[in-house]
Design a protein around this motif. Structure first.
Motif: not given
Ligand SMILES: Nc1ncnc2c1ncn2[C@@H]1O[C@H](COP(=O)(O)OP(=O)(O)O)[C@@H](O)[C@H]1O
Ligand SMILES: [Mg+2]
Length: 245
Positions: A229-238
């Motif tokens: 979930k953290h990785i995905t958020l980072r991919l989305m620029g968060r």
């Protein structure tokens, strides 16, 4: 215009397929329109980690050749915005038409927010196909020195064939691992020569969910699911903190 993320590693079994599927489901949960492509020609198994092994799946070669439109990609039973193209069984990666593959990806970028390509292990033809068409590359590695050296080689290979922005994910970290090795995530980044996208703990939920034919689900505060979930958020620029393992 969608983003293309290639999931790569030199070694097999680092967790590319598991993480590709988990990130895809997480993106879909966050409302993103996602196309997953299994580029592991001959050894395909992304359908299992996605929880789609029971669905009739279209091989990406059928879309590349124009035999079927992209709109015929299989739809995930749980996430309607998550679509999937499987790998052909009999074709060799060397025999794939690189131009037709690129054309398919360009088309997909118009229709999807994300196109995720699960690459085969190694830096051969399948890797080049995935890497050459990627905007972002996730190099999946273990945390031990041999795995990191392999990650460094993969990073170099990426640089030669791809303009993708590459980052590492250190997978299967056991609690206290870095402490025992007197090692830090900074050392991982230094060895591989790439910035960090995330760390994922060793979590039996990864193999259990695949065995049960279901997408990865939350199994605790420090689970692989949380890390993804953290990785995905980072991919989305968060901006999110690293999971404290
Ligand atoms: N974080 C993790 N924790 C526990 N097992 C994992 C983890 N990541 C991957 N695995 C397991 O490792 C094996 C290889 O994973 P897979 O995703 O197929 O790797 P690859 O696609 O790189 O060959 C599978 O059995 C998978 O369940
Ligand atoms: Mg795989």
């Amino acid at each position: 215009m969608g983003q293309v993320l290639a999931v790569v590693s030199g070694k097999g079994g680092t967790g590319k397929t598991s993480l590709c599927a988990a990130v895809a489901c997480c993106l879909a949960k966050l409302g993103q329109k996602v196309l997953c492509i299994d580029a592991d020609v001959g050894l395909r198994n992304l359908d299992i980690s996605l929880g789609m092994s029971q669905e009739p799946a279209l091989p990406f070669t059928a879309v590349m050749s124009g035999e079927y439109p992209l709109s015929k990609a299989a739809v995930h039973p749980k996430f309607e915005h998550l679509h999937f193209l499987t790998a052909p069984v009999t074709t060799q990666p060397e025999d794939l038409d690189a131009e037709a593959f690129s054309a398919m990806i360009s088309h997909a970028k118009n229709d999807y927010d994300w196109v995720l390509i699960d690459a085969p292990a190694g830096v051969g033809a399948g890797f080049r196909l995935a890497a050459a068409n990627a905007d972002l590359a996730m190099v999946v590695t273990g945390g031990e020195p041999a795995a990191l050296r392999d990650g460094a080689r993969t990073a170099q290979a990426l640089e030669q064939v791809s303009r993708a922005e590459a980052k590492i994910v250190v997978n299967r970290i056991r609690t206290g691992f870095f402490k025992r090795l007197r090692f830090t995530v900074d050392d991982c980044m230094d060895t591989v020569g790439l910035p960090l996208l995330g760390i994922v703990p060793e979590d039996e939920a990864v193999s259990l969910s695949a065995a049960a034919g279901k997408p990865l689900a939350r199994s605790g505060r420090k689970s692989a699911y949380e890390a993804v979930k953290h990785i995905t958020l980072r991919l989305m620029g968060r901006k999110t903190a690293l999971l404290d393992l």
